[in-house]
Design a protein around this motif. Sequence first.
Motif, PDB file in Angstrom:
ATOM      1  N   ALA A  17       0.852  -1.195   0.000  1.00  0.00           N
ATOM      2  CA  ALA A  17       0.000   0.000   0.000  1.00  0.00           C
ATOM      3  C   ALA A  17       0.886   1.243   0.000  1.00  0.00           C
ATOM      4  CB  ALA A  17      -0.926  -0.012   1.215  1.00  0.00           C
ATOM      5  N   THR A  18       1.406   1.591  -1.163  1.00  0.00           N
ATOM      6  CA  THR A  18       2.277   2.752  -1.321  1.00  0.00           C
ATOM      7  C   THR A  18       2.342   3.116  -2.802  1.00  0.00           C
ATOM      8  OG1 THR A  18       4.411   3.708  -0.680  1.00  0.00           O
ATOM      9  CG2 THR A  18       4.431   1.441  -1.541  1.00  0.00           C
ATOM     10  N   THR A  19       3.262   3.988  -3.143  1.00  0.00           N
ATOM     11  CA  THR A  19       3.426   4.412  -4.533  1.00  0.00           C
ATOM     12  C   THR A  19       4.642   3.737  -5.162  1.00  0.00           C
ATOM     13  OG1 THR A  19       4.871   6.258  -3.958  1.00  0.00           O
ATOM     14  CG2 THR A  19       2.473   6.684  -3.946  1.00  0.00           C
ATOM     15  N   PRO A  20       4.686   3.654  -6.500  1.00  0.00           N
ATOM     16  CA  PRO A  20       5.895   3.127  -7.152  1.00  0.00           C
ATOM     17  C   PRO A  20       7.141   3.945  -6.791  1.00  0.00           C
ATOM     18  CG  PRO A  20       4.097   3.219  -8.732  1.00  0.00           C
ATOM     19  CD  PRO A  20       3.615   3.925  -7.480  1.00  0.00           C
ATOM     20  N   GLU A  21       6.982   5.258  -6.662  1.00  0.00           N
ATOM     21  CA  GLU A  21       8.120   6.130  -6.344  1.00  0.00           C
ATOM     22  C   GLU A  21       8.692   5.808  -4.964  1.00  0.00           C
ATOM     23  OE1 GLU A  21       5.749   7.667  -9.552  1.00  0.00           O
ATOM     24  OE2 GLU A  21       5.135   7.164  -7.511  1.00  0.00           O
ATOM     25  N   HIS A  22       7.833   5.484  -4.007  1.00  0.00           N
ATOM     26  CA  HIS A  22       8.303   5.138  -2.659  1.00  0.00           C
ATOM     27  C   HIS A  22       9.089   3.821  -2.681  1.00  0.00           C
ATOM     28  CE1 HIS A  22       7.276   4.284   1.833  1.00  0.00           C
ATOM     29  NE2 HIS A  22       8.506   4.709   1.682  1.00  0.00           N
ATOM     30  N   VAL A  23       8.548   2.817  -3.365  1.00  0.00           N
ATOM     31  CA  VAL A  23       9.256   1.541  -3.474  1.00  0.00           C
ATOM     32  C   VAL A  23      10.592   1.755  -4.185  1.00  0.00           C
ATOM     33  CG1 VAL A  23       9.208  -0.767  -4.515  1.00  0.00           C
ATOM     34  CG2 VAL A  23       7.160   0.144  -3.403  1.00  0.00           C
ATOM     35  N   TRP A  24      10.581   2.554  -5.239  1.00  0.00           N
ATOM     36  CA  TRP A  24      11.810   2.834  -5.990  1.00  0.00           C
ATOM     37  C   TRP A  24      12.879   3.443  -5.074  1.00  0.00           C
ATOM     38  CZ3 TRP A  24      13.540   1.467 -10.661  1.00  0.00           C
ATOM     39  CH2 TRP A  24      14.668   2.118 -11.148  1.00  0.00           C
ATOM     40  N   ARG A  25      12.498   4.427  -4.263  1.00  0.00           N
ATOM     41  CA  ARG A  25      13.473   5.070  -3.353  1.00  0.00           C
ATOM     42  C   ARG A  25      14.038   4.065  -2.362  1.00  0.00           C
ATOM     43  NH1 ARG A  25       9.674   9.100  -3.605  1.00  0.00           N
ATOM     44  NH2 ARG A  25       8.762   8.486  -1.621  1.00  0.00           N
ATOM     45  N   LEU A  26      13.196   3.187  -1.832  1.00  0.00           N
ATOM     46  CA  LEU A  26      13.679   2.197  -0.874  1.00  0.00           C
ATOM     47  C   LEU A  26      14.632   1.193  -1.530  1.00  0.00           C
ATOM     48  CD1 LEU A  26      10.427   1.591   1.170  1.00  0.00           C
ATOM     49  CD2 LEU A  26      12.547   2.646   2.009  1.00  0.00           C
ATOM     50  N   TRP A  27      14.453   0.969  -2.827  1.00  0.00           N
ATOM     51  CA  TRP A  27      15.276   0.002  -3.546  1.00  0.00           C
ATOM     52  C   TRP A  27      16.527   0.619  -4.157  1.00  0.00           C
ATOM     53  CZ3 TRP A  27      11.910  -4.494  -4.284  1.00  0.00           C
ATOM     54  CH2 TRP A  27      12.626  -5.660  -4.547  1.00  0.00           C
ATOM     55  N   THR A  28      16.604   1.945  -4.242  1.00  0.00           N
ATOM     56  CA  THR A  28      17.686   2.559  -5.023  1.00  0.00           C
ATOM     57  C   THR A  28      18.476   3.630  -4.281  1.00  0.00           C
ATOM     58  OG1 THR A  28      16.167   4.176  -5.986  1.00  0.00           O
ATOM     59  CG2 THR A  28      16.493   2.097  -7.201  1.00  0.00           C
ATOM     60  N   THR A  29      18.312   3.747  -2.976  1.00  0.00           N
ATOM     61  CA  THR A  29      19.122   4.678  -2.188  1.00  0.00           C
ATOM     62  C   THR A  29      19.831   3.891  -1.085  1.00  0.00           C
ATOM     63  OG1 THR A  29      17.355   5.193  -0.597  1.00  0.00           O
ATOM     64  CG2 THR A  29      17.491   6.584  -2.598  1.00  0.00           C
ATOM     65  N   GLY A  30      20.983   4.381  -0.663  1.00  0.00           N
ATOM     66  CA  GLY A  30      21.732   3.695   0.390  1.00  0.00           C
ATOM     67  C   GLY A  30      20.913   3.528   1.658  1.00  0.00           C
ATOM     68  N   ALA A  31      20.279   4.610   2.115  1.00  0.00           N
ATOM     69  CA  ALA A  31      19.477   4.531   3.340  1.00  0.00           C
ATOM     70  C   ALA A  31      18.291   3.594   3.157  1.00  0.00           C
ATOM     71  CB  ALA A  31      18.999   5.923   3.745  1.00  0.00           C
ATOM     72  N   GLY A  32      17.672   3.642   1.976  1.00  0.00           N
ATOM     73  CA  GLY A  32      16.544   2.749   1.714  1.00  0.00           C
ATOM     74  C   GLY A  32      16.975   1.294   1.757  1.00  0.00           C
ATOM     75  N   ILE A  33      18.040   0.956   1.068  1.00  0.00           N
ATOM     76  CA  ILE A  33      18.538  -0.421   1.023  1.00  0.00           C
ATOM     77  C   ILE A  33      18.906  -0.901   2.423  1.00  0.00           C
ATOM     78  CG2 ILE A  33      20.477  -1.847   0.222  1.00  0.00           C
ATOM     79  CD1 ILE A  33      20.387  -0.077  -2.376  1.00  0.00           C
ATOM     80  N   GLU A  34      19.590  -0.073   3.182  1.00  0.00           N
ATOM     81  CA  GLU A  34      20.012  -0.472   4.530  1.00  0.00           C
ATOM     82  C   GLU A  34      18.827  -0.693   5.466  1.00  0.00           C
ATOM     83  OE1 GLU A  34      22.824   2.564   5.633  1.00  0.00           O
ATOM     84  OE2 GLU A  34      24.412   1.666   4.398  1.00  0.00           O
ATOM     85  N   SER A  35      17.669  -0.102   5.157  1.00  0.00           N
ATOM     86  CA  SER A  35      16.499  -0.215   6.043  1.00  0.00           C
ATOM     87  C   SER A  35      15.765  -1.545   5.912  1.00  0.00           C
ATOM     88  CB  SER A  35      15.533   0.944   5.791  1.00  0.00           C
ATOM     89  OG  SER A  35      14.843   0.798   4.557  1.00  0.00           O
ATOM     90  N   TRP A  36      15.990  -2.306   4.830  1.00  0.00           N
ATOM     91  CA  TRP A  36      15.196  -3.525   4.658  1.00  0.00           C
ATOM     92  C   TRP A  36      15.901  -4.664   3.937  1.00  0.00           C
ATOM     93  CZ3 TRP A  36      14.135  -5.638  -0.116  1.00  0.00           C
ATOM     94  CH2 TRP A  36      14.436  -4.829  -1.216  1.00  0.00           C
ATOM     95  N   TRP A  37      16.982  -4.414   3.233  1.00  0.00           N
ATOM     96  CA  TRP A  37      17.563  -5.370   2.293  1.00  0.00           C
ATOM     97  C   TRP A  37      17.966  -6.691   2.939  1.00  0.00           C
ATOM     98  CZ3 TRP A  37      18.486  -4.149  -2.964  1.00  0.00           C
ATOM     99  CH2 TRP A  37      19.224  -5.076  -3.674  1.00  0.00           C
ATOM    100  N   ALA A  38      18.510  -6.665   4.124  1.00  0.00           N
ATOM    101  CA  ALA A  38      19.042  -7.882   4.739  1.00  0.00           C
ATOM    102  C   ALA A  38      17.928  -8.792   5.238  1.00  0.00           C
ATOM    103  CB  ALA A  38      19.951  -7.511   5.910  1.00  0.00           C
ATOM    104  N   PRO A  39      18.132 -10.098   5.092  1.00  0.00           N
ATOM    105  CA  PRO A  39      17.182 -11.014   5.719  1.00  0.00           C
ATOM    106  C   PRO A  39      17.290 -10.899   7.243  1.00  0.00           C
ATOM    107  CG  PRO A  39      18.928 -12.229   4.559  1.00  0.00           C
ATOM    108  CD  PRO A  39      19.187 -10.776   4.363  1.00  0.00           C
ATOM    109  N   ASP A  40      16.286 -11.403   7.945  1.00  0.00           N
ATOM    110  CA  ASP A  40      16.288 -11.345   9.403  1.00  0.00           C
ATOM    111  C   ASP A  40      17.582 -11.937   9.953  1.00  0.00           C
ATOM    112  OD1 ASP A  40      13.765 -10.246   9.283  1.00  0.00           O
ATOM    113  OD2 ASP A  40      12.724 -12.108   9.813  1.00  0.00           O
ATOM    114  N   GLY A  41      18.135 -11.276  10.955  1.00  0.00           N
ATOM    115  CA  GLY A  41      19.360 -11.752  11.583  1.00  0.00           C
ATOM    116  C   GLY A  41      20.629 -11.245  10.938  1.00  0.00           C
TER     117      GLY A  41
END
Length: 162
Positions: A17-41
Motif C-alpha cells: 500500500a504505497t506508490t511506485p516512487e516510494h518503493v523505488w526510493r527504498l530500492w535505489t538509495t543507500g538509506a533505503g537499502i540499509e532499512s530492509w535489504w538484509a534477511p532477518d538476523g
Amino acid sequence: MTISPVAKTVRIERTYATTPEHVWRLWTTGAGIESWWAPDGFTVEVGKLDLRPGGDLVYTMTATAPEQIAFMESHGMPLSTESRKKFVEVSEPRTLSYTSLADFIPGVEPYDFLTVVEIQPSGDGVHVVMTMDAMHDEEWTQRLTAGRGNEMDNLGRVINVV
C-alpha cells in the motif's frame, strides 16, 4: 513464490500500500537499502551505489543474530561478506535489474545471476515482481528464495512504518 523448472527462475510477488516512487526510493538509495535489504538476523551497510546501467552496488552483509552466526560458522563462511551487484537496467520507477556475484559459496566457482524487479501500480498500491535466475543447485536456490522472500516481507514492514 514460484520456481520455474523450465527456465530455472524464481519469482516472488508482493503488493504494498504505497506508490511506485516510494518503493523505488527504498530500492535505489543507500538509506533505503540499509532499512530492509538484509534477511532477518543480518544487517547491510552500503559502500557504493552507482545507479545506472553498468554501475555497481557494493554492500557488506553481516550476520548479527545467534542463529545466523551459528549457520555461517558451521558452513565455514565469514560473518561478514561483501556483495557486489551490477545494474543492467534502471528505468525509474518501474524496472530495476542487476546481476549478483555469487562468490561466497565454499567450493563453488564464482558466477553471476540476474534479478529483475518490476514495480507496477495496482489498485490502491504497488505490485512488485522479483524474478531471479536459479542458483547452481536446488539447496542454494531454496536459500535464495527464502532470503529474498524475507527481504520482500521486510520491505513491506518498512513501507508500513514510514
